[in-house]
Motif scaffolding. Structure first.
Motif, PDB file in Angstrom:
ATOM      1  N   LEU A  59      64.633  84.694  64.609  1.00 18.43           N
ATOM      2  CA  LEU A  59      65.311  85.991  64.535  1.00 18.43           C
ATOM      3  C   LEU A  59      65.467  86.515  65.951  1.00 18.43           C
ATOM      4  O   LEU A  59      64.547  86.413  66.761  1.00 18.43           O
ATOM      5  N   ARG A  60      66.635  87.099  66.230  1.00 16.47           N
ATOM      6  CA  ARG A  60      66.900  87.656  67.557  1.00 16.47           C
ATOM      7  C   ARG A  60      67.215  89.140  67.451  1.00 16.47           C
ATOM      8  O   ARG A  60      67.985  89.552  66.597  1.00 16.47           O
ATOM      9  N   LEU A  61      66.622  89.921  68.340  1.00 18.77           N
ATOM     10  CA  LEU A  61      67.070  91.289  68.575  1.00 18.77           C
ATOM     11  C   LEU A  61      68.042  91.204  69.741  1.00 18.77           C
ATOM     12  O   LEU A  61      67.679  90.753  70.832  1.00 18.77           O
ATOM     13  N   THR A  62      69.286  91.614  69.516  1.00 20.12           N
ATOM     14  CA  THR A  62      70.366  91.336  70.448  1.00 20.12           C
ATOM     15  C   THR A  62      71.037  92.628  70.891  1.00 20.12           C
ATOM     16  O   THR A  62      71.334  93.497  70.071  1.00 20.12           O
ATOM     17  N   VAL A  63      71.285  92.731  72.182  1.00 20.77           N
ATOM     18  CA  VAL A  63      72.008  93.867  72.754  1.00 20.77           C
ATOM     19  C   VAL A  63      73.140  93.314  73.604  1.00 20.77           C
ATOM     20  O   VAL A  63      72.912  92.514  74.517  1.00 20.77           O
ATOM     21  N   LYS A  64      74.364  93.726  73.284  1.00 18.60           N
ATOM     22  CA  LYS A  64      75.557  93.238  73.994  1.00 18.60           C
ATOM     23  C   LYS A  64      75.561  91.709  74.059  1.00 18.60           C
ATOM     24  O   LYS A  64      75.835  91.114  75.092  1.00 18.60           O
ATOM     25  N   ASP A 106      83.562  91.132  65.862  1.00 16.62           N
ATOM     26  CA  ASP A 106      82.639  91.751  66.806  1.00 16.62           C
ATOM     27  C   ASP A 106      81.415  92.208  66.025  1.00 16.62           C
ATOM     28  O   ASP A 106      81.525  93.050  65.131  1.00 16.62           O
ATOM     29  N   LEU A 107      80.244  91.677  66.344  1.00 12.03           N
ATOM     30  CA  LEU A 107      79.041  91.986  65.579  1.00 12.03           C
ATOM     31  C   LEU A 107      78.432  93.327  65.939  1.00 12.03           C
ATOM     32  O   LEU A 107      77.532  93.799  65.253  1.00 12.03           O
ATOM     33  N   GLY A 108      78.913  93.944  67.011  1.00 15.12           N
ATOM     34  CA  GLY A 108      78.393  95.247  67.409  1.00 15.12           C
ATOM     35  C   GLY A 108      77.632  95.173  68.717  1.00 15.12           C
ATOM     36  O   GLY A 108      77.409  94.096  69.280  1.00 15.12           O
ATOM     37  N   ALA A 109      77.216  96.330  69.215  1.00 13.59           N
ATOM     38  CA  ALA A 109      76.520  96.395  70.500  1.00 13.59           C
ATOM     39  C   ALA A 109      75.051  96.006  70.370  1.00 13.59           C
ATOM     40  O   ALA A 109      74.486  95.365  71.250  1.00 13.59           O
ATOM     41  N   GLN A 110      74.420  96.399  69.274  1.00  9.99           N
ATOM     42  CA  GLN A 110      73.008  96.104  69.043  1.00  9.99           C
ATOM     43  C   GLN A 110      72.860  95.636  67.607  1.00  9.99           C
ATOM     44  O   GLN A 110      73.347  96.293  66.688  1.00  9.99           O
ATOM     45  N   TYR A 111      72.162  94.525  67.415  1.00 15.61           N
ATOM     46  CA  TYR A 111      72.020  94.006  66.053  1.00 15.61           C
ATOM     47  C   TYR A 111      70.878  93.001  65.991  1.00 15.61           C
ATOM     48  O   TYR A 111      70.393  92.491  67.005  1.00 15.61           O
ATOM     49  N   LEU A 112      70.442  92.728  64.771  1.00 15.94           N
ATOM     50  CA  LEU A 112      69.519  91.637  64.490  1.00 15.94           C
ATOM     51  C   LEU A 112      70.327  90.480  63.929  1.00 15.94           C
ATOM     52  O   LEU A 112      71.234  90.689  63.118  1.00 15.94           O
ATOM     53  N   ILE A 113      70.008  89.255  64.338  1.00 16.98           N
ATOM     54  CA  ILE A 113      70.670  88.091  63.775  1.00 16.98           C
ATOM     55  C   ILE A 113      69.656  86.967  63.645  1.00 16.98           C
ATOM     56  O   ILE A 113      68.878  86.701  64.573  1.00 16.98           O
ATOM     57  N   THR A 114      69.612  86.360  62.476  1.00 22.96           N
ATOM     58  CA  THR A 114      68.734  85.228  62.255  1.00 22.96           C
ATOM     59  C   THR A 114      69.557  84.034  61.818  1.00 22.96           C
ATOM     60  O   THR A 114      70.479  84.169  61.013  1.00 22.96           O
ATOM     61  N   ASN A 115      69.258  82.883  62.403  1.00 20.69           N
ATOM     62  CA  ASN A 115      69.865  81.625  61.981  1.00 20.69           C
ATOM     63  C   ASN A 115      68.836  80.910  61.118  1.00 20.69           C
ATOM     64  O   ASN A 115      67.818  80.427  61.622  1.00 20.69           O
TER      65      ASN A 115
END
Length: 474
Positions: free
Chosen positions: A246-251, A231-240
């Motif tokens: 780069l994505r700012l991701t929530v849920k 589980d990466l968490g509720a809010q995170y940054l992830i880049t491929n």
């Protein structure tokens, strides 16, 4: 306060994101601008007292495998001791066999889990041998579903510490499965929660057996999700990295995406990391690498001609031992641009702005010395500061426009994942393949053709390459 152009768009996004119901968890309070605005601004007044920016100002816009079967308790995880060999009924073992027979749906190979010996033991009824074989196969499944099947030596420049070994010890997972009787359910709980894993699984099911290369690529990228925490968490940054996004991701939903520039292939390729964003630096300084200070003579040039250095934003200092340091001051030409995300790690990798923003128009953007340069970086910085409750909207605008070096520490820190997927969902929600810019698929794909490695290490094996990011090359 009025502001124009892309900065206004960034603030609007920040306000929209910040106003959503995003405050699920809170971390221990850290120093923030609101707590100590005078200290946060180096040499400047409190943010609320800064004059409004000019309308004409230019504003450009994150040892648990079996060597041999054992029956005594084995310590797994931080504090949990659970036996790795437990008692199996015939019914439970039969359900385990069924799981193994269908494990190909998860991108794994039934042959890796001693299926035939287990079937023989099952046919003979309850026995010590059945307990040992069923327990052994179950633990191997846990290890591969939880940690990934790919051995460390095939994970190039992969430095993520996965906490799932401690969170889901194999013996505890087995005890839960046997207590509930739901063998498949206990194992499937180990699957990554990110939607991309399910998308890849569906893609695998829709790909015919004759498409061997495509099936292997899907399996390899399913396994890459297991290398990360479940589980990466509720809010995170992830880049491929190969996608240059780069994505700012929530849920697990994309709130905002940003084009990126990543490391050049070779020694300065961007590594795979999972770190915490602790703060945002607005108007950063840049300490010039010695490869430029000494190797290219910049230090001597600035010392000999301080006026030239000042015009170009450089300040040189010569120590008593003769060691020269050169620091580029904040400004429009600063090589870090107008922000960087504070994310301490031994690789010296972080997200930052760049004055060479025209490069984001390139299709191929593996151009840096390792760090990840981000478009609309000021928008990202302000959004992070607001979401992390390090600053209000008004404070963030004032700090950005002050032109002064300011570090805003976040009360709520954000995980940041630097990943490497060559098949994944793109920012438009479509399954896509990406060029293997660093050649990292080769070893992963080869490992799928080899027998499962037992007694695997969980420690990364690659060399840590500390990047001295020459930010002036592009």
């Amino acid at each position: 306060m009025r502001f124009a152009g892309k900065l206004a768009g960034g603030i609007a996004v920040a306000a929209l994101v910040a106003s959503a119901a995003l405050a699920q968890e809170t971390a221990a309070p850290a120093q923030s601008v609101r707590a100590n605005p005078e200290a946060a601004l180096q040499g400047g007044p409190a943010p609320a007292k800064l004059p409004p920016p000019s309308e004409t100002q230019k504003r450009p816009s994150v040892a648990e495998t079996f060597g041999q079967t054992v029956s005594e308790p084995v310590v797994q995880g931080a504090e949990t001791a659970v036996p790795l060999v437990q008692n199996w009924t015939v019914g439970q073992a039969a359900r385990l066999v069924a799981v193994i027979e269908g494990i190909g749906a998860e991108g794994l190979d039934p042959k890796d889990y001693d299926l035939e010996p287990l079937r023989v033991a099952l046919a003979s009824g309850p026995s010590k041998e059945l307990n040992e074989l069923a327990s052994q196969s179950f633990v191997w499944l846990v290890e591969d579903l939880r940690d990934g099947r790919t051995p460390m030596e095939a994970r190039e420049q992969w430095f993520v510490i996965d906490p799932d070994r401690d969170l889901f010890p194999a013996g505890a997972v087995m005890a839960e499965a046997l207590a509930s009787g739901d063998i498949a359910g206990a194992l499937m709980k180990l699957n990554p929660t990110h939607p991309d894993y399910a998308r890849l699984k569906a893609e695998l099911a829709a790909t015919s057996d004759g498409q061997t290369a495509r099936r292997k690529l899907i399996r390899a990228n399913m396994d890459r999700w297991r290398w990360l925490q479940r589980d990466l968490g509720a809010q995170y940054l992830i880049t491929n990295v190969p996608e240059f996004q780069l994505r700012l991701t929530v849920k697990n939903k994309i709130i905002r995406s940003y084009r990126t520039i990543v490391g050049k292939p070779g020694r300065t390729a961007t590594p795979q990391l999972a770190e915490m964003v602790e703060g945002v630096v607005f108007n950063p300084t840049w300490t010039v690498p010695q490869s430029i200070v000494k190797g290219e003579g910049l230090g001597a040039k600035v010392l000999a001609n301080p006026a030239w250095g000042k015009r170009n934003g450089y300040v040189a200092t010569k120590g008593a031992n003769g060691y020269v340091t050169v620091v580029q001051q904040p400004g429009p030409g600063n090589s870090l641009g107008r922000m960087k995300l504070e994310m301490p790690n031994e690789h010296a990798i972080f997200f930052h702005d760049t004055p060479s923003r025209h490069l984001f128009a390139n299709d191929f953007r593996a151009l840096s010395h390792g760090c990840v340069r981000t478009e609309r970086a000021l928008e990202l910085a302000m959004t992070m500061a607001i979401l992390g409750k390090g600053a209000t909207k008004e404070e963030a605008v004032a700090i950005a426009d002050s032109g002064k070096y300011t570090k805003v520490m976040l009360e709520k820190q954000f995980p940041a994942y630097i990943t490497y997927f060559t098949m994944a969902t793109d920012i438009n929600g479509e399954m896509a393949t990406f060029k293997d810019i660093y050649g990292r698929d080769t070893k992963v794909l080869a490992s799928l053709d080899k027998p499962r490695v037992r007694n695997r290490s969980s420690v990364p094996t690659d060399e840590v390459i500390v990047i001295e990011d020459d930010l002036q090359d592009t």
